[in-house]
Design an enzyme around this catalytic site. Structure first.
Site, PDB file in Angstrom:
ATOM      1  N   GLY A 161       0.764  -1.239   0.000  1.00 48.73           N
ATOM      2  CA  GLY A 161       0.000   0.000   0.000  1.00 48.73           C
ATOM      3  C   GLY A 161       0.790   1.282   0.000  1.00 48.73           C
ATOM      4  O   GLY A 161       0.215   2.367   0.117  1.00 48.73           O
ATOM      5  N   ASP A 184      -4.854  -5.790  -5.690  1.00 49.20           N
ATOM      6  CA  ASP A 184      -3.720  -6.694  -5.546  1.00 49.20           C
ATOM      7  C   ASP A 184      -4.223  -8.099  -5.246  1.00 49.20           C
ATOM      8  O   ASP A 184      -5.309  -8.285  -4.668  1.00 49.20           O
ATOM      9  CB  ASP A 184      -2.768  -6.248  -4.424  1.00 49.20           C
ATOM     10  N   LYS A 196       5.907  -0.867 -13.946  1.00 51.32           N
ATOM     11  CA  LYS A 196       7.189  -1.515 -13.678  1.00 51.32           C
ATOM     12  C   LYS A 196       7.447  -2.591 -14.727  1.00 51.32           C
ATOM     13  O   LYS A 196       6.562  -3.385 -15.046  1.00 51.32           O
ATOM     14  CB  LYS A 196       7.194  -2.149 -12.287  1.00 51.32           C
TER      15      LYS A 196
END
Length: 209
Positions: free
Chosen positions: A60, A80, A161
């Site tokens: 988080g 997630d 990413k």
């Protein structure tokens, strides 16, 4: 089970890491918070009033940064596979982003409203086989990009990413026609020995432009 030399070295590096120490002192859930802070300070990604989707959000820290910088005005939806302790101002979905049912839950929350920023710090569970891990990481990046294409507002931004390796150049080429600018970023909080880096698509182009 006796710890390996590798695990001992990792733990020593972790506890002595300046960003780990800062995160503990300043109340962030992980050192990753400083990656997003640096990127936001450089590229001005987060502004009050935005709707932001945080993919791969647990534990988080990125959502913490976003909430702080929205300053009480805006919306954060986090997702997630792992559980994430609740954060004020964050709507959380627990589930696998690769599953159609979970994606549908996310899209239902959006209620046909486009978003200003999609951020993805997702990474696969590593198998230790480089070719497999790279393929899994690129698959997650591509799914994130597909979501961003569908839901970003014109001029919206996308941060993801990735790992340098097979498929990286192809992903960059795929992004370039869709954004006004695509840049590669390696924040200081990203360890030098890690192949991780970040692709940033700035200014989502309108269809046909």
């Amino acid at each position: 089970m006796k710890r390996s030399r590798t695990s001992k070295a990792w733990m020593q590096e972790h506890v002595s890491d300046q960003f780990v120490k800062r995160a503990n002192k300043e109340g962030y859930r992980s050192r990753a918070a400083y990656k997003l802070m640096e990127l936001d300070e450089r590229d001005k990604l987060i502004r009050p009033g935005m709707t932001v989707v945080d993919l791969g959000a647990a534990p988080g820290s990125w959502s913490q940064v976003v909430v702080e910088r929205l300053k009480g005005s805006g919306r954060v939806i986090a997702l997630d596979l792992l559980e994430m302790q609740g954060l004020p101002g964050v709507e959380f979905i627990r589930g696998d982003f690769t599953e159609a049912e979970i994606l549908a839950r996310l899209e239902e929350l959006l209620q046909d409203s486009p978003v200003d920023l999609v951020i993805s710090d997702m990474a696969p569970n590593m198998s230790g086989v480089a070719s497999i891990d790279q393929a899994r990481a690129m698959y997650l990046a591509e799914l994130s990009l597909d979501f961003a294409w569908q839901w970003l507002k014109p001029q919206g931004n996308f941060l993801v990413k990735v790992f340098i390796g097979s498929g990286f150049d192809e992903l960059v080429r795929t992004m370039k026609p869709e954004f006004n600018k695509v840049v590669i970023r390696k924040p200081k909080a990203s360890r030098d020995r890690s192949a991780e880096t970040y692709l940033l698509g700035l200014g989502r182009r309108q269809a046909g432009v």
